[in-house]
Design a protein around this motif. Structure first.
Motif, mmCIF file in Angstrom:
data_model
loop_
_atom_site.group_PDB
_atom_site.id
_atom_site.type_symbol
_atom_site.label_atom_id
_atom_site.label_comp_id
_atom_site.label_asym_id
_atom_site.label_seq_id
_atom_site.Cartn_x
_atom_site.Cartn_y
_atom_site.Cartn_z
ATOM 1 N N GLY A 1 0.813 -1.209 0.000
ATOM 2 C CA GLY A 1 0.000 0.000 0.000
ATOM 3 C C GLY A 1 0.841 1.250 0.000
ATOM 4 N N PHE A 2 0.204 2.373 -0.324
ATOM 5 C CA PHE A 2 0.888 3.655 -0.401
ATOM 6 C C PHE A 2 -0.100 4.730 0.025
ATOM 7 C CE2 PHE A 2 2.761 7.435 -2.040
ATOM 8 C CZ PHE A 2 4.114 7.184 -2.262
ATOM 9 N N LEU A 3 0.178 5.391 1.147
ATOM 10 C CA LEU A 3 -0.680 6.463 1.649
ATOM 11 C C LEU A 3 0.155 7.694 1.949
ATOM 12 C CD1 LEU A 3 -2.947 4.559 4.222
ATOM 13 C CD2 LEU A 3 -3.546 5.216 1.885
ATOM 14 N N LEU A 4 -0.512 8.828 1.982
ATOM 15 C CA LEU A 4 0.148 10.077 2.346
ATOM 16 C C LEU A 4 0.010 10.317 3.849
ATOM 17 C CD1 LEU A 4 -0.975 12.366 -0.611
ATOM 18 C CD2 LEU A 4 1.104 10.983 -0.394
ATOM 19 N N LYS A 5 0.941 11.097 4.398
ATOM 20 C CA LYS A 5 0.938 11.328 5.841
ATOM 21 C C LYS A 5 -0.228 12.192 6.308
ATOM 22 C CE LYS A 5 5.849 10.581 6.713
ATOM 23 N NZ LYS A 5 7.155 11.191 7.029
ATOM 24 N N ASP B 1 -8.614 7.115 10.786
ATOM 25 C CA ASP B 1 -9.469 5.967 10.504
ATOM 26 C C ASP B 1 -9.057 5.258 9.217
ATOM 27 O OD1 ASP B 1 -10.976 6.209 12.773
ATOM 28 O OD2 ASP B 1 -12.566 7.395 11.835
ATOM 29 N N ARG B 2 -8.669 6.037 8.216
ATOM 30 C CA ARG B 2 -8.221 5.428 6.960
ATOM 31 C C ARG B 2 -6.896 4.706 7.164
ATOM 32 N NH1 ARG B 2 -9.349 5.307 1.698
ATOM 33 N NH2 ARG B 2 -7.656 5.077 0.216
ATOM 34 N N LEU B 3 -6.018 5.274 7.993
ATOM 35 C CA LEU B 3 -4.748 4.618 8.285
ATOM 36 C C LEU B 3 -4.990 3.289 9.000
ATOM 37 C CD1 LEU B 3 -1.679 4.477 8.432
ATOM 38 C CD2 LEU B 3 -1.791 5.887 10.508
ATOM 39 N N PHE B 4 -5.876 3.283 10.002
ATOM 40 C CA PHE B 4 -6.174 2.045 10.724
ATOM 41 C C PHE B 4 -6.756 0.996 9.757
ATOM 42 C CE2 PHE B 4 -7.116 5.043 14.489
ATOM 43 C CZ PHE B 4 -5.781 5.079 14.841
ATOM 44 N N HIS B 5 -7.646 1.452 8.875
ATOM 45 C CA HIS B 5 -8.239 0.539 7.897
ATOM 46 C C HIS B 5 -7.153 -0.024 6.982
ATOM 47 C CE1 HIS B 5 -11.010 -1.156 4.975
ATOM 48 N NE2 HIS B 5 -10.426 -0.456 4.025
ATOM 49 N N ALA B 6 -6.216 0.816 6.591
ATOM 50 C CA ALA B 6 -5.142 0.375 5.699
ATOM 51 C C ALA B 6 -4.258 -0.664 6.379
ATOM 52 C CB ALA B 6 -4.302 1.571 5.264
ATOM 53 N N ILE B 7 -3.934 -0.438 7.642
ATOM 54 C CA ILE B 7 -3.105 -1.396 8.385
ATOM 55 C C ILE B 7 -3.803 -2.747 8.450
ATOM 56 C CG2 ILE B 7 -2.156 -1.958 10.657
ATOM 57 C CD1 ILE B 7 -1.654 1.050 11.045
#
Length: 269
Positions: free
Chosen positions: A154-158, A163-169
């Motif tokens: 995956g690739f996300l911005l800081k 909530d989106r970060l937790f979902h991504a993890i």
């Protein structure tokens, strides 16, 4: 997480990233990065970071201490995940992952002590490789595609909300992919471009079967010219043009002039 908690968490990350980047702009660039973050991989794990069997075990990698601290606090706030290690560079991340079993590595890209792209490739070659979720400030194509080619899930911005970060993890820990919306759009575009390039190369290779005169006739066919018009354009008899068209279709395995015109168009992209 309540709305107020989510807002507070997001503010914490934003403030941490802003402060860290401000410090990095005003302070002199360090000449070296320590091999290991102070608390690190050679020390016994505190009891609360050992990780329950059903928890997602996370390693946080970022050269900015404030950013690491904010991410660690966020991850540890979730009951189903825990931070088991942190690192300030790519090499540290690999060392940490070798010594501490982990499910997900939150990986920065640009780090003075060793970049996250190289580390991602090394992590994915481990006997029991963790999933890598790249989390960076830089939304650049070369970083995105290099990270994905290295094996990042995956690739996300800081500036991603908590909530989106937790979902991504959770998603990458389960073997799924997770990309920022802008990255998804560009990845689709790149895939289309590569597919078009492949199609073009294949068309060019097929047209190499034609003689120079047949290629001229095909060019005219692709422009929508009739046999009579092609004959006048190339100073040929109409019967000769018909013969060339028949040979072109036979050589290329095509059924009609429309297919021939489409193949010629593909070769020009």
């Amino acid at each position: 997480m309540t709305i107020s908690q989510t807002g507070a968490a997001q503010t914490a990350v934003t403030d941490a990233v802003t402060a860290a980047e401000a410090d990095s702009r005003t302070a002199a660039a360090p000449t070296t990065v320590p091999d290991l973050v102070p608390e690190t991989v050679s020390d016994p794990l505190p009891a609360n970071t050992a990780g329950a069997p059903d928890q997602i075990r996370v390693i946080v990698v970022d050269d900015e201490q404030l950013v690491r601290a904010a991410l660690i606090k966020m991850v540890n706030s979730r009951a189903d995940m825990t931070v088991v290690g942190e690192a300030a560079s790519g090499p540290q991340a690999v060392t940490c992952a070798r010594r501490r079993r982990s499910d997900v590595v939150l990986m920065d890209v640009r780090m003075p002590g060793g970049d996250g792209i190289t580390a991602t490739a090394q992590l994915r070659r481990l006997e029991t490789p963790p999933q890598v979720l790249v989390l960076t400030t830089f939304d650049l194509d070369d970083h995105v595609f290099a990270a994905l080619e290295a094996g990042a899930a995956g690739f996300l911005l800081k500036d991603t909300d908590p909530d989106r970060l937790f979902h991504a993890i959770r998603a990458v820990a389960a073997g799924e992919g997770m990309l920022a919306p802008t990255v998804t759009r560009r990845l689709i575009e790149r895939t289309r471009e590569r597919a078009a390039a492949t199609k073009s190369n294949a068309a060019v290779a097929r047209l190499e079967l034609l003689t120079a005169r047949e290629a001229e006739v095909l060019d005219a066919v692709a422009q929508g010219m009739s046999n009579d018009g092609i004959a006048r354009e190339l100073f040929l008899s109409e019967a000769t043009v018909k013969t060339h068209v028949s040979r072109i279709l036979a050589k290329l395995g095509l059924e009609n002039r429309v297919q021939a015109a489409l193949l010629f168009r593909d070769s020009r992209h």
